[in-house]
Design a protein around this motif. Structure first.
Motif, PDB file in Angstrom:
ATOM      1  N   LEU A  51      -5.985  -3.341  -2.421  1.00  0.00           N
ATOM      2  CA  LEU A  51      -6.134  -4.623  -1.736  1.00  0.00           C
ATOM      3  C   LEU A  51      -6.761  -5.672  -2.640  1.00  0.00           C
ATOM      4  N   LEU A  52      -7.740  -5.264  -3.439  1.00  0.00           N
ATOM      5  CA  LEU A  52      -8.343  -6.191  -4.399  1.00  0.00           C
ATOM      6  C   LEU A  52      -7.320  -6.645  -5.432  1.00  0.00           C
ATOM      7  N   SER A  53      -6.463  -5.725  -5.851  1.00  0.00           N
ATOM      8  CA  SER A  53      -5.430  -6.068  -6.826  1.00  0.00           C
ATOM      9  C   SER A  53      -4.471  -7.108  -6.258  1.00  0.00           C
ATOM     10  N   MET A  54      -4.078  -6.928  -4.995  1.00  0.00           N
ATOM     11  CA  MET A  54      -3.188  -7.898  -4.363  1.00  0.00           C
ATOM     12  C   MET A  54      -3.885  -9.241  -4.193  1.00  0.00           C
ATOM     13  N   THR A  55      -5.161  -9.192  -3.862  1.00  0.00           N
ATOM     14  CA  THR A  55      -5.925 -10.432  -3.704  1.00  0.00           C
ATOM     15  C   THR A  55      -6.079 -11.157  -5.032  1.00  0.00           C
ATOM     16  N   ALA A  56      -6.213 -10.393  -6.113  1.00  0.00           N
ATOM     17  CA  ALA A  56      -6.398 -10.985  -7.443  1.00  0.00           C
ATOM     18  C   ALA A  56      -5.190 -11.782  -7.898  1.00  0.00           C
ATOM     19  N   THR A  57      -4.040 -11.567  -7.270  1.00  0.00           N
ATOM     20  CA  THR A  57      -2.856 -12.339  -7.659  1.00  0.00           C
ATOM     21  C   THR A  57      -3.067 -13.830  -7.434  1.00  0.00           C
ATOM     22  N   VAL A  58      -3.952 -14.180  -6.508  1.00  0.00           N
ATOM     23  CA  VAL A  58      -4.261 -15.590  -6.269  1.00  0.00           C
ATOM     24  C   VAL A  58      -4.891 -16.214  -7.513  1.00  0.00           C
ATOM     25  N   ALA A  59      -5.635 -15.397  -8.257  1.00  0.00           N
ATOM     26  CA  ALA A  59      -6.290 -15.875  -9.474  1.00  0.00           C
ATOM     27  C   ALA A  59      -5.412 -15.701 -10.705  1.00  0.00           C
ATOM     28  N   THR A  91      -3.799  -9.213 -11.842  1.00  0.00           N
ATOM     29  CA  THR A  91      -3.755  -8.064 -10.933  1.00  0.00           C
ATOM     30  C   THR A  91      -4.742  -7.028 -11.455  1.00  0.00           C
ATOM     31  N   LEU A  92      -4.878  -5.931 -10.705  1.00  0.00           N
ATOM     32  CA  LEU A  92      -5.674  -4.790 -11.149  1.00  0.00           C
ATOM     33  C   LEU A  92      -4.792  -3.564 -11.367  1.00  0.00           C
ATOM     34  N   LEU A  93      -3.463  -3.782 -11.463  1.00  0.00           N
ATOM     35  CA  LEU A  93      -2.505  -2.708 -11.761  1.00  0.00           C
ATOM     36  C   LEU A  93      -2.634  -1.523 -10.813  1.00  0.00           C
ATOM     37  N   ALA A  94      -2.824  -1.816  -9.531  1.00  0.00           N
ATOM     38  CA  ALA A  94      -3.077  -0.749  -8.566  1.00  0.00           C
ATOM     39  C   ALA A  94      -1.891   0.196  -8.413  1.00  0.00           C
ATOM     40  N   PHE A  95      -0.674  -0.261  -8.706  1.00  0.00           N
ATOM     41  CA  PHE A  95       0.487   0.606  -8.543  1.00  0.00           C
ATOM     42  C   PHE A  95       0.407   1.848  -9.434  1.00  0.00           C
ATOM     43  N   LEU A 108       0.841  -1.187   0.000  1.00  0.00           N
ATOM     44  CA  LEU A 108       0.000   0.000   0.000  1.00  0.00           C
ATOM     45  C   LEU A 108       0.881   1.244   0.000  1.00  0.00           C
ATOM     46  N   ALA A 109       0.491   2.240  -0.777  1.00  0.00           N
ATOM     47  CA  ALA A 109       1.263   3.486  -0.873  1.00  0.00           C
ATOM     48  C   ALA A 109       0.830   4.447   0.233  1.00  0.00           C
ATOM     49  N   PHE A 110       1.808   5.012   0.924  1.00  0.00           N
ATOM     50  CA  PHE A 110       1.532   5.997   1.976  1.00  0.00           C
ATOM     51  C   PHE A 110       2.387   7.247   1.739  1.00  0.00           C
ATOM     52  N   PRO A 111       2.018   8.060   0.755  1.00  0.00           N
ATOM     53  CA  PRO A 111       2.827   9.250   0.457  1.00  0.00           C
ATOM     54  C   PRO A 111       2.875  10.248   1.600  1.00  0.00           C
ATOM     55  N   MET A 112       1.920  10.167   2.518  1.00  0.00           N
ATOM     56  CA  MET A 112       1.899  11.114   3.635  1.00  0.00           C
ATOM     57  C   MET A 112       3.043  10.890   4.620  1.00  0.00           C
ATOM     58  N   PHE A 113       3.763   9.796   4.497  1.00  0.00           N
ATOM     59  CA  PHE A 113       4.882   9.533   5.401  1.00  0.00           C
ATOM     60  C   PHE A 113       6.231   9.590   4.694  1.00  0.00           C
ATOM     61  N   GLN A 114       6.262  10.216   3.520  1.00  0.00           N
ATOM     62  CA  GLN A 114       7.523  10.468   2.839  1.00  0.00           C
ATOM     63  C   GLN A 114       8.114  11.783   3.341  1.00  0.00           C
ATOM     64  N   VAL A 152     -10.110   8.342  -1.746  1.00  0.00           N
ATOM     65  CA  VAL A 152      -8.886   7.758  -1.185  1.00  0.00           C
ATOM     66  C   VAL A 152      -9.156   6.335  -0.704  1.00  0.00           C
ATOM     67  N   VAL A 153     -10.265   6.139  -0.019  1.00  0.00           N
ATOM     68  CA  VAL A 153     -10.638   4.793   0.439  1.00  0.00           C
ATOM     69  C   VAL A 153     -10.797   3.856  -0.755  1.00  0.00           C
ATOM     70  N   ALA A 154     -11.389   4.353  -1.835  1.00  0.00           N
ATOM     71  CA  ALA A 154     -11.576   3.533  -3.034  1.00  0.00           C
ATOM     72  C   ALA A 154     -10.240   3.057  -3.588  1.00  0.00           C
ATOM     73  N   ILE A 155      -9.250   3.934  -3.579  1.00  0.00           N
ATOM     74  CA  ILE A 155      -7.939   3.547  -4.113  1.00  0.00           C
ATOM     75  C   ILE A 155      -7.288   2.483  -3.229  1.00  0.00           C
ATOM     76  N   TYR A 156      -7.398   2.633  -1.920  1.00  0.00           N
ATOM     77  CA  TYR A 156      -6.824   1.613  -1.037  1.00  0.00           C
ATOM     78  C   TYR A 156      -7.565   0.288  -1.159  1.00  0.00           C
ATOM     79  N   LEU A 157      -8.886   0.329  -1.309  1.00  0.00           N
ATOM     80  CA  LEU A 157      -9.643  -0.906  -1.503  1.00  0.00           C
ATOM     81  C   LEU A 157      -9.265  -1.567  -2.830  1.00  0.00           C
ATOM     82  N   TRP A 158      -9.115  -0.758  -3.877  1.00  0.00           N
ATOM     83  CA  TRP A 158      -8.701  -1.284  -5.177  1.00  0.00           C
ATOM     84  C   TRP A 158      -7.329  -1.942  -5.072  1.00  0.00           C
TER      85      TRP A 158
END
Length: 637
Positions: free
Chosen positions: A396-404, A407-411, A350-356, A388-394
């Motif tokens: 997580l979904l992208s990471m979960t999709a790796t099982v299948a 990906t959803l190219l969330a990066f 997960l990206a956290f630009p607020m802590f850079q 912002v919540v939508a992007i974080y949920l997306w």
């Protein structure tokens, strides 16, 4: 009321676009009139870019001053539009002034993007960038517009790429300012538009066709929340129930579908999430009012659903303009899509630009705090927070999709996240300093201190943008352009021989470029000249209808044939339109092609391998062989 408000916004948008185009074109033309040193060999262009950024800041400060004094509102608007577009032009155009190439040159992903623009410069018909007889899979909107501009100006696609990218980013930035100005007070709109434009240029501009959506994303989310979350108030009645916002949201989603499918997906996801939150808020309001008759919890959903349907219809109609031909073709064709097979390290976290530890990090941290503090009381905070919540949920979904196995190219969504948090940061900074100002009994010099700190902080970030883009700018100078020139004045690469290859192809085939299919591993050749390719650069950028893997197998099979007669027969019975020419690299007694295959989930996700054709395979009058520099051109008679 709705028509008047939409008409006013459209009018401002048209005028702002004209100002942005004029400023960008004048700036780029002025830059081209001076012989500048290469960016990677001198700091001159960096210095001039800083001076230009200060000049753009002066224009914006003047605009804000006039807005706060309520003097000459039209002059203030024009100054703000000119300031934003001048900032984009000087920040990107000045460091690239001594090269004809855009950020990243013709390397990495920029190769296929330039190929796409070259294809749509050659013809206005929607067509796949590489393969003959296929509609485009990748959204064509930005490339089609750029191709039409290049065609009108008589420029080759590769040369038009840089000015089109810069002009389109300038236009998108002023349109974002216009949209912000319709949603919040004018002076704040200038501040948040300037901040988000700077973030977009720093972190999204290398991918110009998506960056035009990045800078518009935050105000579009505020607009969408206004369309879906409508408490019944006098203001709601006066504004015709927010239907103007419904139309605006539908247009934004439709343009997103036309320009960049992934961002269309995340925008739709965020809007649907907003609809859910709006429904929950409506239920809570009815419960608070004691309205619990029948299925009381379901009734608030219908008006929200109606608005969502209207948004969907508008966006769907617009999206089908560019995506319709592909969808029709896919009904009768087999698909093999590797576009989502990419998981770099950034996509696994997960990206956290607020802590850079950077100016942007500080602004994003302020924005995060503001989103939490104002979540219950500010519609702006609610809309940006849900996005912002939508992007974080997306993510997580992208990471979960790796099982299948996908990906959803969330990066690729990180620039949008940065822009959303930066927008919130501007609001947090403005409201926070105002609160401090009041708590300190309104000291006389406090506002001046606030302005100075804000401007200096902004300049500290913006003057560092060329350093952030250092690799991308340097590559634009080290790559060889379509004229066979390296802008850093070093010896050019094999690309310098492309002109002779093109001349030989035209002479030997006797056909226009767009009627010839070339099989080559030097696919940058297709970025400069609008020939069709038999095989794309990688499976991840290949049209799913092209059957990349089967084509690769067919090429390998051809290389193992025993005689020219067998090769001629294989070409004659190819499942796809066979190559009219081969462009090889020469190696001893053979010709070689360096191809690629998908090896996801590995990172890198591409494996390179060589296919070798014996020279004896072309020892036949049916093939005309021409050696050109390091290349061998084989034309099928």
């Amino acid at each position: 009321m709705v028509g008047r408000r939409i008409g006013g916004a459209v009018g401002d948008g048209v005028l702002a676009t004209v100002v942005a185009v004029v400023v960008a074109l004048v700036g780029l033309e002025a830059f081209s009139m001076v012989h500048w040193p290469a960016f990677n060999a001198s700091n001159v262009t960096r210095a001039i870019a800083t001076v230009g950024q200060v000049g753009a800041a002066v224009l914006l400060i003047a605009a804000v001053t006039l807005m706060r004094l309520r003097r000459w509102p039209w002059l203030a608007k024009v100054l703000s539009w000119a300031g934003i577009s001048a900032f984009v032009t000087v920040t990107l155009g000045m460091p690239l002034a001594a090269t004809k190439l855009y950020l990243y040159g013709i390397s990495v992903d920029q190769e296929f993007r330039t190929e796409y623009l070259t294809r749509l410069t050659d013809s206005a018909a929607l067509h796949d960038m590489t393969y003959a007889d296929l509609p485009p899979y990748y959204s064509a909107g930005w490339f089609w517009l750029g191709g039409r501009v290049a065609s009108v100006l008589g420029m080759p696609g590769w040369e038009a790429y840089k000015p089109w990218a810069i002009v389109s980013l300038a236009v998108a930035s002023v349109l974002a300012l216009v949209l912000w100005s319709k949603l919040i007070r004018a002076d704040w709109a200038v501040g948040v538009a300037a901040a988000t434009t700077a973030v977009m240029v720093a972190y999204a501009s290398p991918e110009a066709y998506s960056a035009v959506l990045v800078v518009l994303f935050a105000p579009a989310m505020v607009l969408a929340w206004g369309a879906l979350h409508r408490p019944q108030t006098a203001e709601d009645v006066a504004t015709a129930g927010g239907w103007g916002a419904v139309v605006g949201t539908g247009i934004f989603l439709g343009v997103s579908a036309m320009f960049y499918t992934l961002f269309f997906g995340i925008a739709v996801f965020a809007v649907c999430l907003m609809a859910l939150f709006a429904w929950i808020a409506a239920i809570a309001r009815r419960r608070r009012d004691g309205d619990r008759a029948g299925v009381w919890w379901l009734r608030p959903a219908w008006p929200i659903l109606l608005r969502l349907i209207v948004i969907g219809v508008i966006s769907g109609v617009l999206g089908l303009i560019t995506y319709g031909p592909y969808l029709l073709k896919s009904l009768s064709g087999q698909m093999s899509n590797a576009a989502l097979h990419y998981l770099p390290e950034a996509g696994s976290q997960l990206a956290f630009p607020m802590f850079q530890f950077s100016p942007l990090g500080v602004l994003c941290l302020i924005g995060t705090i503001w989103l939490v503090l104002r979540a219950a009381s500010s519609r702006r905070a609610q809309s940006l927070g849900i996005a912002v919540v939508a992007i974080y949920l997306w993510s997580l979904l992208s990471m979960t999709a790796t099982v299948a196995g996908t990906t959803l190219l969330a990066f690729r969504l990180e620039p949008i996240l940065q822009v959303l948090l930066a927008s919130a940061g501007v609001f947090g900074f403005a409201e926070g300093t105002r609160a401090v100002y009041r708590s300190l009994n309104e000291p006389k010099r406090f506002r001046a201190v606030t302005v100075v700190v804000g401007v200096v902080g902004a300049l500290a970030f913006t003057q560092d943008i060329p350093s952030i883009l250092n690799t991308e700018i340097t590559t634009a100078y080290t790559d060889t352009d379509g004229d066979g020139v390296r802008a850093d004045q070093r010896s050019p690469s094999a690309v310098s021989h492309y002109h002779d290859v093109d001349a030989a192809l035209l002479a030997q085939t006797g056909r226009p470029r767009n009627q010839t299919v070339v099989l080559t591993a030097d696919t940058s050749f297709l970025s400069y000249y609008p020939y069709y390719g038999f095989q794309a650069l990688t499976p991840h950028y290949a049209n799913p209808l092209a059957d990349f893997s089967a084509r690769a197998d067919e090429i390998t099979r051809w290389s193992k044939l025993k005689s020219p007669a067998e090769l001629r027969d294989a070409l004659a019975h190819s499942p796809w339109r066979a190559p009219d020419a081969f462009l090889f690299r020469t190696s001893d007694d053979s010709y070689t092609l360096r191809l690629s295959s998908d090896v996801y989930p590995n990172d890198p996700n591409v494996r390179r391998y060589s296919v070798t054709f014996p020279k004896t395979l072309f020892a036949d009058p049916h093939f005309r062989i021409t050696d050109i520099g390091p290349f061998t051109l084989v034309v099928v008679r």
